[in-house]
Design an enzyme around this catalytic site. Structure first.
Site, PDB file in Angstrom:
ATOM      1  N   ARG A  73       0.903  -1.173  -0.062  1.00 25.35           N
ATOM      2  CA  ARG A  73       0.100  -0.092   0.105  1.00 25.35           C
ATOM      3  C   ARG A  73       0.801   1.393  -0.038  1.00 25.35           C
ATOM      4  NH1 ARG A  73      -5.022  -2.366   0.835  1.00 25.35           N
ATOM      5  NH2 ARG A  73      -4.878  -4.020   1.899  1.00 25.35           N
ATOM      6  N   HIS A 127       3.506 -10.788  -5.506  1.00 24.80           N
ATOM      7  CA  HIS A 127       2.312 -10.114  -5.766  1.00 24.80           C
ATOM      8  C   HIS A 127       2.636  -8.674  -5.681  1.00 24.80           C
ATOM      9  CE1 HIS A 127      -1.666  -8.800  -6.143  1.00 24.80           C
ATOM     10  NE2 HIS A 127      -2.219  -9.899  -6.345  1.00 24.80           N
ATOM     11  N   TYR A 158      -0.842  -3.068  -4.625  1.00 25.31           N
ATOM     12  CA  TYR A 158      -2.148  -2.737  -5.065  1.00 25.31           C
ATOM     13  C   TYR A 158      -2.303  -1.357  -5.836  1.00 25.31           C
ATOM     14  CZ  TYR A 158      -3.713  -6.798  -2.114  1.00 25.31           C
ATOM     15  OH  TYR A 158      -3.963  -7.896  -1.548  1.00 25.31           O
ATOM     16  N   HIS A 213      -2.340  -7.095 -11.104  1.00 25.82           N
ATOM     17  CA  HIS A 213      -3.916  -6.656 -11.418  1.00 25.82           C
ATOM     18  C   HIS A 213      -3.543  -6.032 -12.527  1.00 25.82           C
ATOM     19  CE1 HIS A 213      -5.210  -7.204  -6.949  1.00 25.82           C
ATOM     20  NE2 HIS A 213      -4.774  -8.315  -7.389  1.00 25.82           N
ATOM     21  N   GLU A 216      -3.474 -11.341 -13.475  1.00 30.95           N
ATOM     22  CA  GLU A 216      -4.471 -11.723 -12.902  1.00 30.95           C
ATOM     23  C   GLU A 216      -5.728 -11.465 -13.054  1.00 30.95           C
ATOM     24  OE1 GLU A 216      -4.567 -11.308  -8.593  1.00 30.95           O
ATOM     25  OE2 GLU A 216      -6.004 -12.677  -8.060  1.00 30.95           O
ATOM     26  N   ASP A 238      -7.696 -16.388 -10.817  1.00 26.64           N
ATOM     27  CA  ASP A 238      -8.176 -16.525  -9.115  1.00 26.64           C
ATOM     28  C   ASP A 238      -9.586 -17.031  -9.491  1.00 26.64           C
ATOM     29  OD1 ASP A 238      -9.894 -15.361  -7.317  1.00 26.64           O
ATOM     30  OD2 ASP A 238      -7.938 -14.166  -6.485  1.00 26.64           O
ATOM     31  N   HIS A 288     -12.375 -14.530  -8.278  1.00 23.36           N
ATOM     32  CA  HIS A 288     -12.600 -13.155  -9.168  1.00 23.36           C
ATOM     33  C   HIS A 288     -13.347 -13.838 -10.349  1.00 23.36           C
ATOM     34  CE1 HIS A 288      -8.780 -11.030  -7.688  1.00 23.36           C
ATOM     35  NE2 HIS A 288      -9.671 -11.319  -6.610  1.00 23.36           N
ATOM     36  N   HIS A 341      -5.160 -18.631  -8.156  1.00 20.40           N
ATOM     37  CA  HIS A 341      -5.390 -18.136  -6.741  1.00 20.40           C
ATOM     38  C   HIS A 341      -6.697 -18.883  -6.251  1.00 20.40           C
ATOM     39  CE1 HIS A 341      -2.713 -14.029  -6.821  1.00 20.40           C
ATOM     40  NE2 HIS A 341      -2.320 -15.011  -6.397  1.00 20.40           N
ATOM     41  N   ASP A 376     -15.637  -8.618  -5.244  1.00 20.24           N
ATOM     42  CA  ASP A 376     -14.270  -9.280  -4.824  1.00 20.24           C
ATOM     43  C   ASP A 376     -14.088  -9.539  -3.535  1.00 20.24           C
ATOM     44  OD1 ASP A 376     -11.613 -10.223  -4.635  1.00 20.24           O
ATOM     45  OD2 ASP A 376     -10.771  -8.581  -5.529  1.00 20.24           O
ATOM     46  N   HIS A 390     -12.963 -12.471  -0.816  1.00 23.59           N
ATOM     47  CA  HIS A 390     -12.620 -13.887  -0.808  1.00 23.59           C
ATOM     48  C   HIS A 390     -13.059 -14.538   0.511  1.00 23.59           C
ATOM     49  CE1 HIS A 390      -8.507 -13.118  -2.989  1.00 23.59           C
ATOM     50  NE2 HIS A 390      -9.565 -12.369  -3.302  1.00 23.59           N
ATOM     51  N   GLU A 392      -5.814 -17.442  -0.926  1.00 27.29           N
ATOM     52  CA  GLU A 392      -5.533 -16.076  -0.346  1.00 27.29           C
ATOM     53  C   GLU A 392      -6.945 -15.794   0.515  1.00 27.29           C
ATOM     54  OE1 GLU A 392      -5.560 -14.085  -4.198  1.00 27.29           O
ATOM     55  OE2 GLU A 392      -3.651 -13.216  -3.947  1.00 27.29           O
TER      56      GLU A 392
END
Ligand SMILES: [Zn+2]
Ligand SMILES: [Zn+2]
Length: 278
Positions: free
Chosen positions: A37, A62, A65, A102, A138, A172, A175, A209, A222, A224, A254
């Protein structure tokens, strides 16, 4: 059988993530190599290079974001270029080959423009990055203006980028389901993966994922869930993990909770050999 793994927290340092993976007996895992972040990248420490060079565990990373390469708006695009370039350098230092990206949000400029922007950026970044590193696109749940929600869009991203040896897909399950691909039954898994194969090509998948999903099919939410705690359920995920096409491919969990919770989910995914091909 897929190789079970988890997204491991790095709050205790990168080496701590390796310890968690090692002590749980998982063959692979995923980490953030820097704070996901923050724009400012973190430097890799010498002892981290040493530990990562020694580990038998196969690790992918990964990306942050914050990265958005799907817009031509300059400031975020420039920062995203730098952040992905630095990610690939840190990966090279750690011996990590793949990072999950992403694709990003086009912010109103349209899907085709967004996809072109991402593909051009990734192509240019890869050309200047260490050759042992690559990017996995992804698929997304399709919230807002994000691209990568359909198999056609993933195929366009791959083709637009070129450099096939250094690009791939991370699929994923949460997703895909939220984007409208019904993976909630074994039959659904067969049909969706057949469609993926004909549109993109199964061999382009280099990681999964493996997440259950709280949102309904096509909801674009989204969220999980623990495996078995969402609308997909454990059985179709176990079936997908057992498919021969994906032997040896990392299946990274995840799900919410602690590393311990995710380890339990990853082990449930591949436990026993009793998944019959119903
Ligand atoms: Zn994911
Ligand atoms: Zn997600």
């Amino acid at each position: 059988m897929m190789l079970p793994g988890i997204h491991a927290s790095v709050s205790g340092g990168l080496n701590r993530a390796l310890e968690v993976l090692g002590s749980s007996g998982l063959p692979c895992g995923q980490i953030f190599t820097s704070n996901q972040r923050r724009w400012k990248g973190r430097e890799v420490k010498e002892r981290e290079k040493e530990e990562f060079s020694r580990t038998p565990i196969s690790v992918i990373s990964h990306t942050s974001y914050l990265i958005n390469l799907a817009s031509f708006r300059n400031e975020v695009r420039e920062r995203s270029f730098l952040a992905l370039s630095e990610e690939l350098l840190r990966m090279h230092q750690l011996g990590i080959h793949w990072t999950v990206l992403h694709p990003g949000a086009h912010l109103g400029e349209g899907d085709a423009t967004g996809i072109r922007a991402v593909a051009a950026a990734v192509r240019s970044i890869l050309q200047d990055a260490p050759p042992d590193t690559g990017v996995l696109y992804e698929n997304t749940a399709g919230q807002g203006t994000v691209v990568g929600r359909s198999f056609e869009q993933l195929s366009d991203l791959m083709d637009g980028t070129g450099i096939p040896g250094r690009t791939g897909i991370c699929l994923d399950t949460c997703h895909a389901f939220a984007a409208g691909y019904d993976l909630s039954t074994r039959n659904g898994v067969d049909m969706v993966m057949e469609e993926f194969d004909s549109v993109v090509g199964s061999s382009r998948i280099r990681a999964f994922h493996m997440n259950d999903c709280l949102g309904t099919c096509g909801s674009h939410l989204d969220r999980h869930a623990r495996l078995g705690g969402g609308l997909l359920g454990l059985d179709p995920l176990r079936y997908l993990a057992s498919l021969e096409d994906f032997d040896g491919i990392p299946g990274i969990v995840e799900t919410p909770g602690t590393d311990g919770d995710r380890v339990a989910d990853a082990l449930a995914l591949t436990a026993g050999e009793g998944v019959s091909r119903g």
